[in-house]
Design a protein around this motif. Structure first.
Motif, mmCIF file in Angstrom:
data_model
loop_
_atom_site.group_PDB
_atom_site.id
_atom_site.type_symbol
_atom_site.label_atom_id
_atom_site.label_comp_id
_atom_site.label_asym_id
_atom_site.label_seq_id
_atom_site.Cartn_x
_atom_site.Cartn_y
_atom_site.Cartn_z
ATOM 1 N N GLN A 186 -20.480 -3.201 -5.579
ATOM 2 C CA GLN A 186 -20.248 -4.344 -6.458
ATOM 3 C C GLN A 186 -21.381 -4.427 -7.469
ATOM 4 O O GLN A 186 -22.393 -3.743 -7.350
ATOM 5 N N SER A 187 -21.199 -5.279 -8.464
ATOM 6 C CA SER A 187 -22.217 -5.450 -9.499
ATOM 7 C C SER A 187 -22.606 -6.921 -9.581
ATOM 8 O O SER A 187 -21.925 -7.792 -9.045
ATOM 9 N N VAL A 188 -23.701 -7.180 -10.270
ATOM 10 C CA VAL A 188 -24.133 -8.552 -10.515
ATOM 11 C C VAL A 188 -23.454 -9.056 -11.783
ATOM 12 O O VAL A 188 -23.360 -8.333 -12.784
ATOM 13 N N VAL A 189 -22.966 -10.298 -11.745
ATOM 14 C CA VAL A 189 -22.315 -10.916 -12.906
ATOM 15 C C VAL A 189 -22.981 -12.263 -13.185
ATOM 16 O O VAL A 189 -23.616 -12.856 -12.309
ATOM 17 N N ALA A 190 -22.823 -12.725 -14.418
ATOM 18 C CA ALA A 190 -23.243 -14.086 -14.757
ATOM 19 C C ALA A 190 -22.154 -15.048 -14.281
ATOM 20 O O ALA A 190 -20.964 -14.709 -14.282
ATOM 21 N N ILE A 191 -22.569 -16.235 -13.857
ATOM 22 C CA ILE A 191 -21.594 -17.260 -13.463
ATOM 23 C C ILE A 191 -21.882 -18.532 -14.253
ATOM 24 O O ILE A 191 -23.044 -18.927 -14.426
ATOM 25 N N GLN B 170 -31.745 -11.168 -8.051
ATOM 26 C CA GLN B 170 -32.762 -11.340 -9.092
ATOM 27 C C GLN B 170 -33.371 -10.012 -9.503
ATOM 28 O O GLN B 170 -33.743 -9.832 -10.670
ATOM 29 N N LYS B 171 -33.479 -9.066 -8.573
ATOM 30 C CA LYS B 171 -34.005 -7.746 -8.938
ATOM 31 C C LYS B 171 -33.124 -7.092 -10.000
ATOM 32 O O LYS B 171 -33.621 -6.492 -10.952
ATOM 33 N N VAL B 172 -31.812 -7.209 -9.845
ATOM 34 C CA VAL B 172 -30.889 -6.627 -10.816
ATOM 35 C C VAL B 172 -30.971 -7.377 -12.137
ATOM 36 O O VAL B 172 -30.961 -6.770 -13.216
ATOM 37 N N VAL B 173 -31.066 -8.706 -12.076
ATOM 38 C CA VAL B 173 -31.175 -9.507 -13.300
ATOM 39 C C VAL B 173 -32.439 -9.134 -14.071
ATOM 40 O O VAL B 173 -32.403 -8.907 -15.293
ATOM 41 N N ASP B 174 -33.560 -9.067 -13.374
ATOM 42 C CA ASP B 174 -34.828 -8.701 -14.035
ATOM 43 C C ASP B 174 -34.739 -7.310 -14.654
ATOM 44 O O ASP B 174 -35.209 -7.078 -15.774
ATOM 45 N N GLU B 175 -34.124 -6.390 -13.925
ATOM 46 C CA GLU B 175 -33.978 -5.026 -14.436
ATOM 47 C C GLU B 175 -33.109 -5.003 -15.687
ATOM 48 O O GLU B 175 -33.396 -4.276 -16.655
ATOM 49 N N MET C 189 -26.117 -5.324 -16.569
ATOM 50 C CA MET C 189 -26.139 -5.500 -15.112
ATOM 51 C C MET C 189 -24.885 -4.941 -14.438
ATOM 52 O O MET C 189 -24.635 -5.201 -13.272
ATOM 53 N N SER C 190 -24.111 -4.159 -15.189
ATOM 54 C CA SER C 190 -22.779 -3.772 -14.729
ATOM 55 C C SER C 190 -22.769 -2.585 -13.762
ATOM 56 O O SER C 190 -21.710 -2.275 -13.208
ATOM 57 N N ARG C 191 -23.904 -1.923 -13.571
ATOM 58 C CA ARG C 191 -23.892 -0.775 -12.651
ATOM 59 C C ARG C 191 -23.561 -1.230 -11.233
ATOM 60 O O ARG C 191 -24.122 -2.191 -10.726
ATOM 61 N N GLU C 192 -22.621 -0.537 -10.605
ATOM 62 C CA GLU C 192 -22.211 -0.875 -9.242
ATOM 63 C C GLU C 192 -23.323 -0.497 -8.258
ATOM 64 O O GLU C 192 -23.907 0.591 -8.349
ATOM 65 N N ARG C 193 -23.618 -1.392 -7.367
ATOM 66 C CA ARG C 193 -24.603 -1.143 -6.303
ATOM 67 C C ARG C 193 -23.866 -1.126 -4.962
ATOM 68 O O ARG C 193 -22.949 -1.907 -4.736
ATOM 69 N N ALA C 194 -24.314 -0.247 -4.070
ATOM 70 C CA ALA C 194 -23.613 -0.072 -2.794
ATOM 71 C C ALA C 194 -24.103 -1.057 -1.741
ATOM 72 O O ALA C 194 -25.309 -1.215 -1.543
ATOM 73 N N ASP C 195 -23.162 -1.741 -1.091
ATOM 74 C CA ASP C 195 -23.472 -2.553 0.084
ATOM 75 C C ASP C 195 -23.453 -1.655 1.311
ATOM 76 O O ASP C 195 -22.569 -0.806 1.468
ATOM 77 N N HIS C 196 -24.424 -1.862 2.183
ATOM 78 C CA HIS C 196 -24.525 -1.065 3.402
ATOM 79 C C HIS C 196 -24.655 -1.971 4.623
ATOM 80 O O HIS C 196 -25.216 -3.061 4.544
ATOM 81 N N VAL C 197 -24.166 -1.483 5.744
ATOM 82 C CA VAL C 197 -24.564 -2.013 7.040
ATOM 83 C C VAL C 197 -25.669 -1.094 7.522
ATOM 84 O O VAL C 197 -25.592 0.124 7.357
#
Length: 308
Positions: free
Chosen positions: A172-177, A210-215, A268-276
């Motif tokens: 998933q990616s980070v989006v503005a809300i 926030q790490k993704v937002v700052d980046e 911020m649109s790059r997809e980041r992987a969720d992991h268990v």
């Protein structure tokens, strides 16, 4: 040896006697065997003598302070060891069965989804197991797994370190809300430059969001100043729902009802992987079962513009 062997020698081969026989063979003395087994020396010697008398054989010869196994004992030892090991495996299977029915699983989540979907699938398989959840920032959940406070964690991009085992479950990616009445609510995409004139709601350090937002702002060469800094994801959602500014969240990160609009941001649109993920050095049946689950797919209830 005066006693006669029984008609059926198997009746003399009780587990406690075989266990004592193995321990004396492996340690070389009654005293060392007793320490290993956590019983008295007299108990070990009695079990071995009872077995010898019942079978009419001799398993050990004393030499100084050592008990030397006879040729017969050496022949029987390998099979006796297999019997003890097999019994131990049976006990472990039964222990795991009890654990899977009535145990406890501790899970660390950085955000509700996809962790809650995994927990729902887990509870469907193991309804008698208690599940304890710790929620917090990305850094807090990494620490919780690393310190053993939880058995397993669910996070976007947990550390790729040898001490952790990881399995990707979605991306998933980070989006503005924004509030649905906000001017940006109808946009299909924005850039960080579009946000510089807005009241921005940030998370505190340690948040994966926030790490993704700052980046993203660094990539755009911009240095915004937030109007509000929140220490929880729910705090950001509440602030945005009261139209206090523009916040940020993971696109699949929540499931509770709220009339908020998601707006993709190009930087911020790059997809980041969720992991268990979990520690490699600690493993339990419940944690392994959770680790292997696939989350049930849920549609986010947050409303927003079309994808980019």
């Amino acid at each position: 040896m005066k006693s006669l062997p029984p008609k059926d020698p198997v009746t003399a081969l009780t587990f406690s006697r075989l266990r004592a026989l193995n321990a004396v063979t492996e340690t070389g003395s009654f005293s060392a065997a007793a320490r290993r087994l956590g019983v008295s020396q007299a108990t070990v010697s009695q079990q071995v003598r009872d077995l010898e008398r019942a079978l009419g054989v001799e398993f050990f010869r004393r030499s100084a302070n050592d008990m030397l196994p006879t040729s017969l004992c050496q022949q029987l030892y390998e099979t006796a060891r297999q019997i003890e090991d097999g019994t131990g495996r049976i006990a472990e299977i039964l222990r795991q069965h009890r654990t899977m029915k009535h145990g406890e699983l501790r899970v660390g989540l950085g955000q509700p989804l996809p962790g809650m979907a995994l927990i729902r699938a887990f509870r469907a398989k193991f309804p008698g197991v208690d599940v304890k959840i710790e929620m917090g920032s990305w850094g807090r959940i990494v620490d919780a797994v690393g310190e053993g406070r939880v058995d397993v964690g669910v996070l976007p991009e947990p550390p790729d370190q040898d001490r952790f085992r990881r399995r990707q479950i979605q991306s998933q990616s980070v989006v503005a809300i924004v509030h649905p009445g906000h001017p940006l609510a109808g946009r299909t995409a924005i850039g960080c430059a579009d946000l510089m004139s807005e009241r921005l709601i940030f998370r505190t350090a340690g948040s994966s969001t926030q790490k993704v937002v700052d980046e993203g702002f660094r990539r755009a060469g911009l240095a915004p100043r937030p109007s509000i800094v929140m220490d929880t994801r729910d705090g950001v959602l509440d602030a945005v729902s009261h139209d206090l500014g523009v916040g940020f969240m993971w696109s699949k990160g929540a499931s509770r009802q709220a009339e908020l609009a998601q707006v993709p941001c190009r930087e911020m649109s790059r997809e980041r992987a969720d992991h268990v993920f979990a520690l490699r050095t600690t493993s339990n049946p419940l944690g392994n079962a959770f680790f292997a689950l696939e989350p049930e797919r849920e549609e986010s209830s947050y409303k927003g513009g079309s994808s980019v």
